[in-house]
Design a protein around this motif. Structure first.
Motif, PDB file in Angstrom:
ATOM      1  N   ASN A 195       0.854  -1.188  -0.046  1.00 47.07           N
ATOM      2  CA  ASN A 195       0.083   0.088   0.126  1.00 47.07           C
ATOM      3  C   ASN A 195       0.800   1.179   0.171  1.00 47.07           C
ATOM      4  O   ASN A 195       2.255   1.008  -0.036  1.00 47.07           O
ATOM      5  CB  ASN A 195      -0.921  -0.004   1.344  1.00 47.07           C
ATOM      6  N   LEU A 196       0.452   2.254  -0.142  1.00 41.58           N
ATOM      7  CA  LEU A 196       0.967   3.548   0.220  1.00 41.58           C
ATOM      8  C   LEU A 196       1.038   4.461   1.224  1.00 41.58           C
ATOM      9  O   LEU A 196       0.996   5.676   1.349  1.00 41.58           O
ATOM     10  CB  LEU A 196       0.775   4.494  -1.185  1.00 41.58           C
ATOM     11  N   ASN A 197       0.293   3.749   2.382  1.00 43.58           N
ATOM     12  CA  ASN A 197      -0.065   4.345   3.434  1.00 43.58           C
ATOM     13  C   ASN A 197       1.197   4.968   4.281  1.00 43.58           C
ATOM     14  O   ASN A 197       2.218   4.378   4.281  1.00 43.58           O
ATOM     15  CB  ASN A 197      -0.629   3.263   4.487  1.00 43.58           C
ATOM     16  N   PRO A 213       3.412   0.305  10.015  1.00 41.18           N
ATOM     17  CA  PRO A 213       4.000   0.653   9.023  1.00 41.18           C
ATOM     18  C   PRO A 213       3.251   0.469   7.727  1.00 41.18           C
ATOM     19  O   PRO A 213       2.370  -0.518   7.900  1.00 41.18           O
ATOM     20  CB  PRO A 213       5.502   0.083   8.683  1.00 41.18           C
TER      21      PRO A 213
ATOM     22  N   LEU B  30       0.219  -2.999  -6.681  1.00 46.15           N
ATOM     23  CA  LEU B  30      -0.784  -2.121  -5.723  1.00 46.15           C
ATOM     24  C   LEU B  30      -2.249  -2.719  -6.248  1.00 46.15           C
ATOM     25  O   LEU B  30      -2.956  -3.067  -5.321  1.00 46.15           O
ATOM     26  CB  LEU B  30      -0.622  -0.837  -6.013  1.00 46.15           C
ATOM     27  N   ARG B  34      -5.107  -4.497  -4.051  1.00 48.46           N
ATOM     28  CA  ARG B  34      -6.446  -4.396  -3.714  1.00 48.46           C
ATOM     29  C   ARG B  34      -7.339  -5.520  -3.916  1.00 48.46           C
ATOM     30  O   ARG B  34      -8.866  -5.288  -3.277  1.00 48.46           O
ATOM     31  CB  ARG B  34      -7.002  -3.221  -4.746  1.00 48.46           C
ATOM     32  N   ALA B  40      -2.958  -6.753   2.144  1.00 43.38           N
ATOM     33  CA  ALA B  40      -2.197  -5.651   1.485  1.00 43.38           C
ATOM     34  C   ALA B  40      -2.007  -4.529   2.825  1.00 43.38           C
ATOM     35  O   ALA B  40      -1.082  -3.997   2.511  1.00 43.38           O
ATOM     36  CB  ALA B  40      -2.600  -5.369   0.228  1.00 43.38           C
ATOM     37  N   ASP B  41      -3.145  -4.319   3.256  1.00 41.86           N
ATOM     38  CA  ASP B  41      -3.070  -3.288   4.407  1.00 41.86           C
ATOM     39  C   ASP B  41      -2.365  -3.779   6.001  1.00 41.86           C
ATOM     40  O   ASP B  41      -2.500  -2.987   6.809  1.00 41.86           O
ATOM     41  CB  ASP B  41      -4.458  -2.462   4.324  1.00 41.86           C
ATOM     42  N   LEU B  57       2.072  -8.327  14.079  1.00 40.04           N
ATOM     43  CA  LEU B  57       2.919  -7.707  14.780  1.00 40.04           C
ATOM     44  C   LEU B  57       2.942  -8.164  16.281  1.00 40.04           C
ATOM     45  O   LEU B  57       1.537  -8.040  16.964  1.00 40.04           O
ATOM     46  CB  LEU B  57       2.969  -6.308  14.482  1.00 40.04           C
ATOM     47  N   GLY B  78       7.235  -0.504  16.808  1.00 37.29           N
ATOM     48  CA  GLY B  78       6.701  -0.582  15.321  1.00 37.29           C
ATOM     49  C   GLY B  78       7.429   0.494  14.595  1.00 37.29           C
ATOM     50  O   GLY B  78       7.256   0.349  13.259  1.00 37.29           O
TER      51      GLY B  78
END
Lengths: 548, 190
Positions: A195-197, A213, B30, B34, B40-41, B57, B78
């Motif tokens: 992602n580009l977060n 991150p 990317l 989706r 992916a997030d 994590l 983090g």
């Protein structure tokens, strides 16, 4: 299950997967680099760049093209990192001028040594436009040089070794890009983020803050492993759960680093019209690799001196066996990624990982670099064997004469010279010594590991060393650049010398180079050269530590 | 021989390849991401609609009712990642291990047996979400006492968040502490 048995099974699994995928890939590589036609997108690229793809280059022009591309890449990446504060998705991340120069050389030379921490030194734009691109093209450069050397062996009475612009473009577009895309998809399915977060802070279960991150990690990770680059998106590299979340992604990443180096041995056999030659090289690489993986696992279990075992600096999901195998795969292939902290390994385990690099990255070595490194060693082997039995040394009907052995010998002496000189000078400098986390033999190992990593364009680290300081950034940068392009120019000179020769017919006096006895000789030469050069320093570092 | 021509060709080719490999390729990946946005997030987990972390994590845990993860060189912040990088013979490592041992013994008076190695050693990433099943079992007496939940229920919960290696050797047996704690916290809130 004992870690050693686990490593044996893991080696078998990885071996089968690499063989099954590598076989068709080798055929594909052969077609890519012998294809007379150009893809439409490639023709468009050549038009923009202004080169004639149908004109081949002499070795010297090929070499100038490689070095020019390297220098332009270093400058471009250096500037990109320096101006990243003005680019989107930089999140205030920055590097010093010397740190940025080190990074630029490092990624351009396929080393991917990182004196910066990913979380603090590179925003998403630099990661994509700079680092990901160099991950592709530095690997494609290694591939191109290996193919040029094989052409030198395959051709007779020729004065051309190929066209670098064509080889670089095809390697990137036809080989690396499709495989990396599929690998990135699999990594995302495994849990790697894409992602580009911006980093976001959340309140954890017990209320404390934690930064989650973001970033285009999967696209970077796929080519980082496939191209045997190894520069982590995050400081913890492939130990970070967002780069390598589970046992399956770990297996995939190990396969990715080994895939092209092993496939290339078969491509070599196909190109010289004698598949046995390729199989011999693959077998030598596999023996050295499996031996190193088993010895490292053994060092981490049986030879561990700690009551807590060897779990310091290792992730629970990988355990000892899959950490040792990953460490072996990334140090024996010039990748330099880590899924465990090598500095916390047992003395002999860490020493084995260092030795993998000191062999000159040939077991199986990086993309392209492994094959050309091993072929240079094969030339030295036929030369020494020729001296012993009193025959003219030759490889595939090409005489190893004064010119050839000079180039081969110089190519194999550059790395040890740079590693040992760099280590020695740094140990004498108070400013460099102040960067070390450990003292005594372990401190020596820390510095020796850093220069072995730079001199072999590996990028792995005993990460206790705080390398982000002017002397280490600049000296390691110089070592990476000289080792990479020095060896490439000599390899291409060798390619030119071999290509120009006519092929001598096979006679009763010809020493075959596809037999087990030649394999044993070659393994012997690989170990002997590294052993003679590095034994004294290994004795003062890892061996002294293991015995104390 | 002119050096200008190859240099210009190199610059142009680098530019073209940057467009393809530095913009096109990450953009395609990317787009692929989706299709599986959850992964992916960052495999985020929520409790009562609020994101409390990522299933991948590890977290710093201060609540004695929840399971402790592995020691972290970065306190699982983090914002950075990495290990201690201390060598096996380093006195600082020995000191850290004995300090962790003392802290764990004090916090787990009813625990039996030796403390598992993963409880005493810092992970490589500082964000390791997993512990060994042995370490989870070792913590059970403390958690049972602090939460007043039946031991059998806790054992079931641990079992639900334990994963075993495929084919017996691909990976290691692990307990995901972050997910286990999220489930435990939800149970305690009820």
């Amino acid at each position: 299950m004992s870690p050693l048995l686990q490593t044996v099974l893991a080696l078998a699994t990885v071996g089968v997967i690499v063989a099954v995928l590598g076989y068709p890939l080798a055929t594909w590589l052969h077609r890519v680099f012998t294809d007379e036609r150009h893809w439409r997108v490639e023709r468009a690229i050549y038009r923009i760049v202004g080169v004639d793809p149908n004109t081949e280059q002499r070795w010297s022009v090929y070499a100038i093209s490689v070095v020019a591309f390297g220098v332009v890449s270093v400058v471009a990446l250096w500037l990109l990192i320096l101006v990243q504060g003005w680019l989107p998705w930089s999140f205030g991340r920055s590097q010093t001028w010397h740190g940025a120069l080190n990074t630029a050389i490092s990624f351009t030379t396929n080393t991917n040594w990182q004196s910066y921490a990913g979380e603090a030194g590179a925003g998403h734009t630099v990661q994509m436009l700079g680092l990901t691109v160099q991950n592709f093209v530095s690997a494609a450069t290694g591939l191109a040089v290996a193919i040029a050397l094989v052409r030198g062996l395959a051709r007779a009475g020729a004065d051309r070794v190929g066209n670098f612009w064509v080889d670089l473009t095809r390697g990137s577009v036809r080989v690396l890009l499709p495989i990396a895309t599929v690998a990135a998809l699999l990594l995302i399915l495994g849990g790697v983020i894409q992602n580009l977060n911006a980093p976001s802070v959340v309140q954890t279960l017990t209320g404390g803050p934690q930064t989650i991150p973001g970033g285009p990690v999967a696209s970077q990770e796929a080519i980082k492993m496939l191209g045997t680059n190894g520069g982590g998106f995050f400081n913890a590299n492939s130990a970070h759960p967002f780069e390598n979340p589970n046992a399956w992604t770990n297996l995939l990443e190990i396969v990715l680093v080994l895939l092209i180096p092993f496939a290339l041995t078969r491509t070599y056999g196909l190109m010289v019209g004698d598949r046995r030659q390729g199989r011999l090289v693959a077998a030598v690489m596999a023996v050295l690799f499996a031996g190193a993986a088993l010895l490292t696992t053994w060092s981490e279990t049986a030879a561990s001196t700690l009551a807590t075992g060897s779990m310091e600096g290792k992730e629970e999901r990988f355990g000892i066996a899959w950490s040792a195998l990953f460490g072996t795969a990334t140090t024996a292939t010039s990748t330099g990624a880590v899924n465990s902290m090598h500095e916390s390994y047992s003395p002999l385990g860490g020493g084995m990982l260092m030795l993998n690099m000191m062999l000159g990255e040939v077991s199986p070595g990086g993309v392209g670099t492994g094959l050309y490194g091993m072929l240079v060693l094969a030339i030295i082997t036929v030369f020494i064997a020729g001296l012993m039995v009193g025959r003219t040394p030759e490889l595939l009907g090409k005489t190893v004469g004064r010119k050839e052995i000079t180039y081969a010998a110089l190519a194999s002496i550059i790395m040890p010279t740079l590693v040992l000189t760099g280590t020695a000078i740094s140990l004498l400098l108070p400013s460099a010594r102040a960067a070390m986390l450990a003292d005594g033999p372990h401190g020596l190992s820390e510095m020796l590991y850093a220069f072995s990593s730079a001199g072999n364009n590996n990028g792995s680290a005993f990460a206790g060393l705080s390398a982000d300081q002017p002397w280490l950034n600049l000296s390691l940068g110089a070592v990476m650049f000289l080792a990479r392009f020095g060896i490439i120019v000599l390899t291409l000179a060798l390619a030119g010398a071999l290509a120009s020769q006519l092929r001598r017919p096979v006679t009763a006096g010809t020493m075959p180079t596809h037999t087990p006895i030649f394999g044993v000789l070659l393994v012997g030469i690989v170990l002997l050269l590294a052993g003679l050069t590095f034994f004294p320093s290994l004795a003062l570092g890892p061996l002294a530590e293991a015995l104390s | 021989m002119s050096l200008l021509r190859p240099t210009i060709a190199a610059a142009k080719l680098l530019l073209v390849l940057t467009v393809i490999l530095g913009i096109g390729y990450p953009a395609v990946v990317l787009a692929i991401g989706r299709l599986a946005p959850g992964r992916a997030d960052g495999s985020l987990i929520s409790v009562q609609g609020k994101v409390v972390g990522s299933a991948l994590l590890g977290q710093a845990v201060t609540d004695p009712r929840l399971f402790q993860g592995r020691p972290s060189a970065s306190d699982a912040s983090g914002a950075t990642s990495g290990g201690s990088n201390l060598g096996p013979g380093d006195v600082r490592l020995a000191a850290a291990v004995s300090e962790r041992e003392a802290t764990l013994r004090a916090a787990n008076p009813n625990a039996t047996g030796p403390i598992p190695a993963d409880a005493l050693t810092a992970s490589s990433s500082g964000l390791d979400p997993h512990i060994s099943p042995a370490y989870a079992a070792w913590q059970l007496p403390r958690i049972a006492a602090a939460t007043a939940l039946p031991m059998a229920d806790l054992e079931t919960m641990v079992g639900e968040h334990t994963a075993y290696p495929a084919l017996g050797f691909i990976g290691n047996a692990t307990v995901n502490v972050t997910e286990l704690n999220a489930a435990l916290a939800a149970r305690l809130d009820r």
